[in-house]
Design a protein around this motif. Structure first.
Motif, PDB file in Angstrom:
ATOM      1  N   ASN A 186       0.797  -1.228   0.000  1.00  0.00           N
ATOM      2  CA  ASN A 186       0.000   0.000   0.000  1.00  0.00           C
ATOM      3  C   ASN A 186       0.828   1.276   0.000  1.00  0.00           C
ATOM      4  O   ASN A 186       0.260   2.362  -0.053  1.00  0.00           O
ATOM      5  N   GLY A 187       2.146   1.170   0.061  1.00  0.00           N
ATOM      6  CA  GLY A 187       2.977   2.353   0.205  1.00  0.00           C
ATOM      7  C   GLY A 187       3.454   2.966  -1.091  1.00  0.00           C
ATOM      8  O   GLY A 187       4.290   3.878  -1.064  1.00  0.00           O
ATOM      9  N   PHE A 188       2.939   2.509  -2.236  1.00  0.00           N
ATOM     10  CA  PHE A 188       3.396   3.026  -3.516  1.00  0.00           C
ATOM     11  C   PHE A 188       2.193   3.351  -4.402  1.00  0.00           C
ATOM     12  O   PHE A 188       1.228   2.589  -4.464  1.00  0.00           O
ATOM     13  N   LYS A 189       2.255   4.495  -5.081  1.00  0.00           N
ATOM     14  CA  LYS A 189       1.191   4.944  -5.974  1.00  0.00           C
ATOM     15  C   LYS A 189       1.802   5.369  -7.310  1.00  0.00           C
ATOM     16  O   LYS A 189       2.973   5.745  -7.395  1.00  0.00           O
ATOM     17  N   ILE A 190       0.979   5.337  -8.334  1.00  0.00           N
ATOM     18  CA  ILE A 190       1.311   5.928  -9.625  1.00  0.00           C
ATOM     19  C   ILE A 190       0.239   6.961  -9.914  1.00  0.00           C
ATOM     20  O   ILE A 190      -0.945   6.624  -9.999  1.00  0.00           O
ATOM     21  N   ASP A 191       0.631   8.225 -10.005  1.00  0.00           N
ATOM     22  CA  ASP A 191      -0.310   9.331 -10.160  1.00  0.00           C
ATOM     23  C   ASP A 191      -1.372   9.311  -9.064  1.00  0.00           C
ATOM     24  O   ASP A 191      -2.551   9.592  -9.305  1.00  0.00           O
ATOM     25  N   GLY A 192      -0.956   8.947  -7.851  1.00  0.00           N
ATOM     26  CA  GLY A 192      -1.852   8.918  -6.706  1.00  0.00           C
ATOM     27  C   GLY A 192      -2.743   7.700  -6.639  1.00  0.00           C
ATOM     28  O   GLY A 192      -3.571   7.603  -5.729  1.00  0.00           O
ATOM     29  N   LEU A 193      -2.559   6.752  -7.551  1.00  0.00           N
ATOM     30  CA  LEU A 193      -3.426   5.574  -7.638  1.00  0.00           C
ATOM     31  C   LEU A 193      -2.639   4.327  -7.274  1.00  0.00           C
ATOM     32  O   LEU A 193      -1.448   4.218  -7.569  1.00  0.00           O
ATOM     33  N   PRO A 194      -3.279   3.330  -6.645  1.00  0.00           N
ATOM     34  CA  PRO A 194      -2.528   2.222  -6.038  1.00  0.00           C
ATOM     35  C   PRO A 194      -2.035   1.185  -7.040  1.00  0.00           C
ATOM     36  O   PRO A 194      -2.650   0.935  -8.075  1.00  0.00           O
ATOM     37  N   PHE A 195      -0.892   0.568  -6.692  1.00  0.00           N
ATOM     38  CA  PHE A 195      -0.402  -0.628  -7.373  1.00  0.00           C
ATOM     39  C   PHE A 195       0.509  -1.348  -6.401  1.00  0.00           C
ATOM     40  O   PHE A 195       0.976  -0.772  -5.418  1.00  0.00           O
ATOM     41  N   ASN A 196       0.766  -2.621  -6.658  1.00  0.00           N
ATOM     42  CA  ASN A 196       1.638  -3.407  -5.798  1.00  0.00           C
ATOM     43  C   ASN A 196       3.056  -3.353  -6.359  1.00  0.00           C
ATOM     44  O   ASN A 196       3.294  -3.723  -7.499  1.00  0.00           O
ATOM     45  N   SER A 197       4.002  -2.915  -5.527  1.00  0.00           N
ATOM     46  CA  SER A 197       5.340  -2.583  -6.032  1.00  0.00           C
ATOM     47  C   SER A 197       6.352  -3.713  -5.907  1.00  0.00           C
ATOM     48  O   SER A 197       7.487  -3.559  -6.377  1.00  0.00           O
ATOM     49  N   TYR A 198       6.001  -4.833  -5.289  1.00  0.00           N
ATOM     50  CA  TYR A 198       7.014  -5.837  -4.985  1.00  0.00           C
ATOM     51  C   TYR A 198       7.687  -6.356  -6.256  1.00  0.00           C
ATOM     52  O   TYR A 198       7.031  -6.865  -7.170  1.00  0.00           O
ATOM     53  N   GLY A 199       8.994  -6.202  -6.323  1.00  0.00           N
ATOM     54  CA  GLY A 199       9.759  -6.663  -7.476  1.00  0.00           C
ATOM     55  C   GLY A 199       9.756  -5.715  -8.659  1.00  0.00           C
ATOM     56  O   GLY A 199      10.436  -5.973  -9.650  1.00  0.00           O
ATOM     57  N   ILE A 200       9.008  -4.603  -8.572  1.00  0.00           N
ATOM     58  CA  ILE A 200       8.851  -3.694  -9.706  1.00  0.00           C
ATOM     59  C   ILE A 200       9.809  -2.512  -9.584  1.00  0.00           C
ATOM     60  O   ILE A 200       9.732  -1.738  -8.627  1.00  0.00           O
ATOM     61  N   THR A 201      10.722  -2.363 -10.539  1.00  0.00           N
ATOM     62  CA  THR A 201      11.540  -1.162 -10.658  1.00  0.00           C
ATOM     63  C   THR A 201      10.916  -0.289 -11.730  1.00  0.00           C
ATOM     64  O   THR A 201      10.775  -0.700 -12.875  1.00  0.00           O
ATOM     65  N   MET A 202      10.518   0.923 -11.364  1.00  0.00           N
ATOM     66  CA  MET A 202       9.796   1.780 -12.293  1.00  0.00           C
ATOM     67  C   MET A 202      10.709   2.310 -13.407  1.00  0.00           C
ATOM     68  O   MET A 202      11.927   2.435 -13.228  1.00  0.00           O
ATOM     69  N   PRO A 203      10.121   2.674 -14.556  1.00  0.00           N
ATOM     70  CA  PRO A 203      10.898   3.337 -15.621  1.00  0.00           C
ATOM     71  C   PRO A 203      11.087   4.808 -15.261  1.00  0.00           C
ATOM     72  O   PRO A 203      10.313   5.679 -15.658  1.00  0.00           O
TER      73      PRO A 203
END
Length: 718
Positions: free
Chosen positions: A135-152
């Motif tokens: 719950n600690g990560f958002k994209i444009d204020g909207l939720p997603f699950n970040s585990y294992g994800i390195t953003m571009p």
């Protein structure tokens, strides 16, 4: 409290006599960059203002710019009683980050817990607390699950960090804070955006990126922004990376008052040969083995891999009801997936011997959100009100391995090559292991009592349901509660239009952890935890300098592995600390900044470890930077920064520590014109001394810190 007192006195002395001046006097911009190669362009000018100064140019310029703050509505960050750090697109380009810890390298409140190209690349501690990947990560204020994800990172307009509790603003969330990735949006004017760049990172990773945007149609009605990235090559530890990322943002100005938006982001990444994780759960020593280089290939081989996929789709409507009132409706759907084959090395002794357990499996997450919000201003008698009302529905579905492998595959030593191979078997599948549903109503009111005094009050009312399921689909665990209130209150006092003193109190609720596969109760879903935060702070932005400080206390339910290797909830974790930072422009070419955090932590009211330091929380961190615009070579800027991280307790028992370390980075950027086109060359050299150090990674886990890394980039705007 000393740092807070000093900052408050400085701010008072600098600004009290100027209180009657207009706001425009306090909005003077800073033409000099505080990060290597930072420039002042239209996109940077619209960046989210910074509450807490952390060696970023924006902290001198944008504290008085309006920003949407979730359930708090639109307000300036100078008037927001929370600490925030922002890293802009220009700064991201200069840093050329490989992981999230690189993004916040100049913020003393942030400790890096990750390594590139692995599932840990987004692990951070903020004020000694790791961010919640659910719950600690958002994209444009909207939720997603970040585990294992390195953003571009090259496709982002900025990265925002809200420190502390976020329950009122966003619902469920751990008290460390929230990272919000802001994607590049269509340009507001008719000036198009067109650029391509190519990058290189040792030992052989090449990347290509294109950024295209503009407006079309009658009266520039339709706007678009498209980004595409390809990255591929050999990493510094003899692994391999291949990444493809695409993002699209569209808007339509349907009428003067109604705007529709659509967004999509897709990224597919494959990494192989990355190093495994090092666990101290079975380690009997009181000091860690001698460090190894982060570039070592001893901890990985070709049979290990991490494959991830991220998809996000958003749609929204924004309507201006009146000049003072607006309404919005937003929908988002995100889907993340990972297929990993990863070793866990259980350290046995100080000579570096370990047992090698390998996990192979697939996992996925889906998140859906509907949110409606209305905000505006009214006046009742002598008081001015800034009101926000909203409702939100969110559902998170977690899918974990129905078939997987986790077994002992051999032994080894961290100073020798790992020859234990184990390739993922065919037919690995997932099942619906759990879901979390939140239904919330929220409201806030900021009342202007006098010219200087204002008070903020807000509350979120949440009904939640959290379920765990067996392979057969039966309910294995269930938590639900109606009418959970997470309030936020604050009192603010204006010393001057550019200086705010505040005190605030916030409560938050976070989803219970899903226990990792290395513990005896693997897969168990723990119950939600409640946290409380008390904060007193000051922040000021002057023409040539800015400063801030905050004194805080956070009370959070404690989670840790016990002596029987069960991951449990027991007692509380207490975090008390001081943050302070300042930036100053010296003459026409120099910018100097510094940031520090002192932190005292302890476990309380538990069956074990009472009085011990909280694992993963360094006691002291300090960061500083300097940037120089070279007058003899127009367009050339050079800079350096350094960060000291104090020793960190690795285990709740307090019997093992990762030593303190200092890292130094340098960089340069040169902007010129070739053939009439703008061309920018960038170079960054991180960990220039090639310092070897152990980095706290997670409860009981450590990892070798990143080695010296060279990053190069060339960009052309056309």
């Amino acid at each position: 409290m000393g740092a807070l007192h000093v900052a408050a006195m400085l701010a008072f002395a600098a600004s009290h006599s100027a209180y009657a001046q207009s706001d425009s006097a306090g909005n003077a911009t800073n033409a000099a960059a505080t990060s290597v190669g930072a420039t002042s362009d239209s996109s940077a000018d619209k960046a989210l203002p910074v509450v807490k100064v952390t060696a970023a140019q924006d902290s001198l310029q944008h504290l008085n710019t309006d920003v949407n703050s979730g359930a708090l509505g639109t307000r300036t960050q100078l008037d927001t009683p929370f600490s925030t750090t922002v890293v802009t697109s220009e700064e991201l380009q200069d840093m050329q980050p490989q992981k999230l810890g690189d993004v916040f390298a100049r913020d003393a409140s942030v400790s890096d817990n990750g390594n590139p190209y692995s599932a840990w690349a987004t692990y951070l501690s903020v004020r000694g607390m790791q961010l919640d990947w659910q719950n600690g990560f958002k994209i444009d204020g909207l939720p997603f699950n970040s585990y294992g994800i390195t953003m571009p990172y090259e496709q982002l307009e900025r990265v925002e960090l809200l420190k502390g509790l976020s329950g009122f603003m966003y619902g469920f969330g751990a008290p460390g804070g929230v990272v919000n990735y802001v994607t590049k949006q269509p340009p507001r004017s008719d000036t198009p955006v067109r650029s391509v760049d190519i990058g290189y990172r040792n030992d052989g990773v090449w990347s290509e990126h294109a950024d295209l945007g503009g407006r079309i149609g009658p009266n520039s009605m339709f706007g678009y922004r498209f980004n595409a990235t390809h990255e591929e090559g050999q990493t510094y530890n003899d692994g391999n990376i291949r990444r493809d990322a695409f993002s699209l943002a569209l808007d339509a100005r349907i009428t003067r008052d109604l705007t529709a938006t659509f967004g999509a982001l897709y990224q597919d990444q494959h990494a192989s040969g990355q190093g495994g994780s090092i666990s101290t759960a079975q380690y009997v020593g009181t000091s860690l083995p001698t460090t190894v280089s982060g570039s070592t290939d001893n901890l990985g081989n070709a049979s290990q891999h991490l494959n991830t996929n991220l998809q996000l789709y958003t749609a929204g409507l924004h309507y201006n009801l009146t000049p003072d009132w607006t309404a919005s409706l937003t929908y988002s759907f995100s889907k993340s997936f990972r297929d990993r084959n990863e070793s866990t090395f259980f350290l046995q002794d100080a000579s570096g011997d370990y047992t090698d357990y390998r996990f192979a499996g697939k996992e996925g997450h889906r998140l859906s959100l509907w949110q409606a919000m209305v905000e505006g201003n009214v006046k009742t008698g002598p008081f001015q009100h800034q009101l926000v009302f909203g409702a939100a529905w969110q559902k998170q579905v977690n899918e974990y391995e129905a078939t997987s492998a986790y077994e002992l595959i051999g032994t080894g030593n961290i100073y020798s090559p790992n020859n234990n191979t184990f390739y993922s078997p065919e037919g690995l599948t997932t099942y619906r292991a759990g879901d979390i549903t939140q239904k919330a109503l929220f409201a806030s009111d900021t009342i202007q009592l006098t010219e200087r005094w204002s008070v903020l009050g807000g509350v979120r009312y949440t009904n939640y349901e959290q379920n765990g399921y067996t392979l057969a689909g039966a309910t294995s665990s269930h938590y639900s509660q109606s009418g959970v209130l997470t309030p936020s209150v604050a009192l603010m006092f204006k010393l001057a239009p550019t200086t705010t003193l505040y005190t605030s109190y916030v409560e938050s609720l976070e989803a219970g952890s899903i226990v990792d596969f290395t513990y005896a109760n693997a897969g168990q879903m723990l119950k939600p935890l409640r946290s409380k935060q008390y904060e007193v702070g000051v922040k000021t932005e002057q023409t040539r300098w800015s400063a801030s400080a905050a004194l805080f206390r956070i009370e959070r339910g404690a989670e840790y592995p016990n002596s029987a290797n069960f991951y449990v909830q027991d007692g509380e974790s207490i975090f008390e600390g001081v943050e302070a930072g300042a930036d100053v422009r010296l003459g026409a070419g120099w910018t100097v900044g510094g940031d520090l955090m002192w932190l005292h932590t302890k476990y309380e009211r538990g069956s074990s470890f009472d009085g011990n330091r909280v694992a993963g929380a360094p006691g002291f961190v300090a960061a500083g930077h300097v940037t120089y615009n070279v007058p003899y070579v127009p367009g050339l800027k050079v800079g350096a920064d350094a960060k000291f991280t104090g020793n960190t307790t690795v285990r709740p028992a307090g019997d093992l520590k990762a030593g303190g370390y200092t890292l130094f980075n340098v960089g340069a950027t040169y902007a010129t014109k070739i053939g009439g086109y703008g061309v920018t060359f960038r170079a960054a050299l991180d960990n220039i001394t090639n310092k070897r150090y152990w980095e706290y990674q997670y409860a009981d886990y450590i990892s070798p810190g990143d080695p010296r890394t060279v990053s190069l980039n060339a960009r052309i705007d056309f």
